[in-house]
Design a protein around this motif. Sequence first.
Motif, PDB file in Angstrom:
ATOM      1  N   LEU A   9      -9.018   7.998  12.280  1.00  0.00           N
ATOM      2  CA  LEU A   9      -7.694   7.398  12.217  1.00  0.00           C
ATOM      3  C   LEU A   9      -7.354   6.676  10.920  1.00  0.00           C
ATOM      4  CD1 LEU A   9      -7.753   5.872  15.790  1.00  0.00           C
ATOM      5  CD2 LEU A   9      -6.745   8.051  15.083  1.00  0.00           C
ATOM      6  N   MET A  10      -6.058   6.769  10.539  1.00  0.00           N
ATOM      7  CA  MET A  10      -5.569   6.039   9.385  1.00  0.00           C
ATOM      8  C   MET A  10      -4.156   5.543   9.703  1.00  0.00           C
ATOM      9  SD  MET A  10      -4.809   7.101   5.426  1.00  0.00           S
ATOM     10  CE  MET A  10      -3.268   7.934   5.775  1.00  0.00           C
ATOM     11  N   TYR A  11      -3.861   4.329   9.270  1.00  0.00           N
ATOM     12  CA  TYR A  11      -2.559   3.705   9.462  1.00  0.00           C
ATOM     13  C   TYR A  11      -2.058   3.277   8.096  1.00  0.00           C
ATOM     14  CZ  TYR A  11      -4.741   3.406  14.018  1.00  0.00           C
ATOM     15  OH  TYR A  11      -5.406   3.712  15.178  1.00  0.00           O
ATOM     16  N   GLU A  12      -0.732   3.350   7.899  1.00  0.00           N
ATOM     17  CA  GLU A  12      -0.189   2.920   6.620  1.00  0.00           C
ATOM     18  C   GLU A  12       1.133   2.198   6.807  1.00  0.00           C
ATOM     19  OE1 GLU A  12       0.167   6.411   4.169  1.00  0.00           O
ATOM     20  OE2 GLU A  12       1.911   7.142   5.247  1.00  0.00           O
ATOM     21  N   VAL A  13       1.308   1.168   5.987  1.00  0.00           N
ATOM     22  CA  VAL A  13       2.564   0.429   5.940  1.00  0.00           C
ATOM     23  C   VAL A  13       3.035   0.484   4.491  1.00  0.00           C
ATOM     24  CG1 VAL A  13       3.702  -1.806   6.232  1.00  0.00           C
ATOM     25  CG2 VAL A  13       1.945  -1.078   7.873  1.00  0.00           C
ATOM     26  N   GLU A  14       4.146   1.194   4.268  1.00  0.00           N
ATOM     27  CA  GLU A  14       4.719   1.333   2.934  1.00  0.00           C
ATOM     28  C   GLU A  14       5.937   0.426   2.818  1.00  0.00           C
ATOM     29  OE1 GLU A  14       6.378   4.729  -0.149  1.00  0.00           O
ATOM     30  OE2 GLU A  14       6.139   5.253   1.960  1.00  0.00           O
ATOM     31  N   GLY A  42      13.204  -3.812   0.443  1.00  0.00           N
ATOM     32  CA  GLY A  42      12.636  -4.299   1.692  1.00  0.00           C
ATOM     33  C   GLY A  42      12.478  -3.269   2.789  1.00  0.00           C
ATOM     34  N   GLY A  43      12.694  -2.014   2.478  1.00  0.00           N
ATOM     35  CA  GLY A  43      12.466  -0.967   3.469  1.00  0.00           C
ATOM     36  C   GLY A  43      10.978  -0.838   3.763  1.00  0.00           C
ATOM     37  N   VAL A  44      10.617  -0.853   5.043  1.00  0.00           N
ATOM     38  CA  VAL A  44       9.219  -0.769   5.453  1.00  0.00           C
ATOM     39  C   VAL A  44       9.059   0.430   6.384  1.00  0.00           C
ATOM     40  CG1 VAL A  44       7.331  -1.968   6.635  1.00  0.00           C
ATOM     41  CG2 VAL A  44       8.986  -3.271   5.295  1.00  0.00           C
ATOM     42  N   ARG A  45       8.001   1.198   6.159  1.00  0.00           N
ATOM     43  CA  ARG A  45       7.715   2.385   6.963  1.00  0.00           C
ATOM     44  C   ARG A  45       6.283   2.298   7.474  1.00  0.00           C
ATOM     45  NH1 ARG A  45       5.113   6.460   5.341  1.00  0.00           N
ATOM     46  NH2 ARG A  45       5.152   8.454   6.331  1.00  0.00           N
ATOM     47  N   PHE A  46       6.105   2.521   8.777  1.00  0.00           N
ATOM     48  CA  PHE A  46       4.782   2.491   9.412  1.00  0.00           C
ATOM     49  C   PHE A  46       4.470   3.883   9.938  1.00  0.00           C
ATOM     50  CE2 PHE A  46       2.408   1.657  13.520  1.00  0.00           C
ATOM     51  CZ  PHE A  46       1.180   1.435  12.918  1.00  0.00           C
ATOM     52  N   ALA A  47       3.281   4.392   9.602  1.00  0.00           N
ATOM     53  CA  ALA A  47       2.870   5.720  10.058  1.00  0.00           C
ATOM     54  C   ALA A  47       1.424   5.664  10.547  1.00  0.00           C
ATOM     55  CB  ALA A  47       3.000   6.739   8.929  1.00  0.00           C
ATOM     56  N   GLU A  48       1.133   6.522  11.523  1.00  0.00           N
ATOM     57  CA  GLU A  48      -0.206   6.634  12.097  1.00  0.00           C
ATOM     58  C   GLU A  48      -0.663   8.084  11.974  1.00  0.00           C
ATOM     59  OE1 GLU A  48      -0.776   4.560  15.928  1.00  0.00           O
ATOM     60  OE2 GLU A  48       1.388   4.222  15.866  1.00  0.00           O
ATOM     61  N   TRP A  49      -1.890   8.267  11.497  1.00  0.00           N
ATOM     62  CA  TRP A  49      -2.408   9.610  11.232  1.00  0.00           C
ATOM     63  C   TRP A  49      -3.758   9.833  11.912  1.00  0.00           C
ATOM     64  CZ3 TRP A  49       0.943  12.743   8.907  1.00  0.00           C
ATOM     65  CH2 TRP A  49       1.969  12.159   8.166  1.00  0.00           C
ATOM     66  N   SER A  50      -4.066  11.100  12.157  1.00  0.00           N
ATOM     67  CA  SER A  50      -5.346  11.460  12.774  1.00  0.00           C
ATOM     68  C   SER A  50      -6.513  11.280  11.810  1.00  0.00           C
ATOM     69  CB  SER A  50      -5.315  12.913  13.253  1.00  0.00           C
ATOM     70  OG  SER A  50      -5.140  13.795  12.150  1.00  0.00           O
ATOM     71  N   ARG A  61       7.989   5.021  11.786  1.00  0.00           N
ATOM     72  CA  ARG A  61       8.937   3.996  12.215  1.00  0.00           C
ATOM     73  C   ARG A  61       9.319   3.151  11.017  1.00  0.00           C
ATOM     74  NH1 ARG A  61       4.563   2.994  16.515  1.00  0.00           N
ATOM     75  NH2 ARG A  61       3.651   4.521  15.148  1.00  0.00           N
ATOM     76  N   VAL A  62      10.532   2.615  11.039  1.00  0.00           N
ATOM     77  CA  VAL A  62      11.042   1.881   9.881  1.00  0.00           C
ATOM     78  C   VAL A  62      11.729   0.586  10.304  1.00  0.00           C
ATOM     79  CG1 VAL A  62      11.375   3.971   8.487  1.00  0.00           C
ATOM     80  CG2 VAL A  62      13.234   3.139   9.922  1.00  0.00           C
ATOM     81  N   MET A  63      11.869  -0.311   9.341  1.00  0.00           N
ATOM     82  CA  MET A  63      12.674  -1.524   9.476  1.00  0.00           C
ATOM     83  C   MET A  63      12.850  -2.103   8.083  1.00  0.00           C
ATOM     84  SD  MET A  63      10.293  -4.559  11.041  1.00  0.00           S
ATOM     85  CE  MET A  63       8.847  -3.860  11.806  1.00  0.00           C
ATOM     86  N   GLN A  99       6.032  -4.466  16.781  1.00  0.00           N
ATOM     87  CA  GLN A  99       7.146  -4.987  15.988  1.00  0.00           C
ATOM     88  C   GLN A  99       8.423  -4.227  16.354  1.00  0.00           C
ATOM     89  OE1 GLN A  99       6.750  -7.701  13.848  1.00  0.00           O
ATOM     90  NE2 GLN A  99       4.734  -7.709  14.804  1.00  0.00           N
ATOM     91  N   PRO A 100       9.589  -4.755  16.008  1.00  0.00           N
ATOM     92  CA  PRO A 100      10.862  -4.092  16.371  1.00  0.00           C
ATOM     93  C   PRO A 100      11.214  -2.910  15.467  1.00  0.00           C
ATOM     94  CG  PRO A 100      11.301  -6.121  15.189  1.00  0.00           C
ATOM     95  CD  PRO A 100       9.809  -6.063  15.406  1.00  0.00           C
ATOM     96  N   TRP A 101      10.392  -1.882  15.522  1.00  0.00           N
ATOM     97  CA  TRP A 101      10.585  -0.693  14.688  1.00  0.00           C
ATOM     98  C   TRP A 101      11.740   0.165  15.201  1.00  0.00           C
ATOM     99  CZ3 TRP A 101       7.910  -0.751  10.360  1.00  0.00           C
ATOM    100  CH2 TRP A 101       6.672  -1.416  10.319  1.00  0.00           C
ATOM    101  N   GLN A 102      12.267   0.966  14.303  1.00  0.00           N
ATOM    102  CA  GLN A 102      13.238   1.996  14.646  1.00  0.00           C
ATOM    103  C   GLN A 102      12.626   3.328  14.225  1.00  0.00           C
ATOM    104  OE1 GLN A 102      16.657   0.909  12.358  1.00  0.00           O
ATOM    105  NE2 GLN A 102      17.189  -0.781  13.714  1.00  0.00           N
ATOM    106  N   ASP A 103      12.923   4.387  14.967  1.00  0.00           N
ATOM    107  CA  ASP A 103      12.439   5.712  14.586  1.00  0.00           C
ATOM    108  C   ASP A 103      13.040   6.097  13.235  1.00  0.00           C
ATOM    109  OD1 ASP A 103      10.933   6.029  16.881  1.00  0.00           O
ATOM    110  OD2 ASP A 103      12.545   7.052  17.963  1.00  0.00           O
ATOM    111  N   ALA A 104      12.211   6.703  12.392  1.00  0.00           N
ATOM    112  CA  ALA A 104      12.672   7.104  11.057  1.00  0.00           C
ATOM    113  C   ALA A 104      13.706   8.211  11.134  1.00  0.00           C
ATOM    114  CB  ALA A 104      11.499   7.506  10.179  1.00  0.00           C
TER     115      ALA A 104
END
Length: 119
Positions: free
Chosen positions: A56-61, A66-74, A86-88, A113-118
């Motif tokens: 597993l790998m997780y990333e917060v860009e 101030g745009g933030v993107r969260f992704a989860e990978w295998s 997900r973004v906010m 967190q209060p994410w929104q779908d990208a």
Amino acid sequence: MANAWVMLTRPDGRDVAAPSEAQMAAALADVYSGKTAAPDGGPGSAVLRFGYDDGLMYEVEVSTGGGVRFAEWSDRDCEIALAGPRVMTLAQADALQLWRLLAQRQVAKIRNQPWQDAG
């Protein structure tokens, strides 16, 4: 899972293994100032990744503005997305708090967190 790691990719494209909080804060300051462009000349961003050597790998860009993107990978190669990105939009201090959580392996708190779908 085997060895865990944390990697910061700065706006200039340089990677910093196991970054300190000061290094994370400096990278975010560069992004939020808008003075640092990506190596390709586009808008600046910085990415904090946390993962395991064997999975597993997780990333917060965080991007300029101030745009933030969260992704989860295998895995580290981003072969299979485990969830849609997900973004906010966040203030700099809040983005640093998300990075702190990621560096501390608090993925569940990030997911909540209060994410929104990208979309």
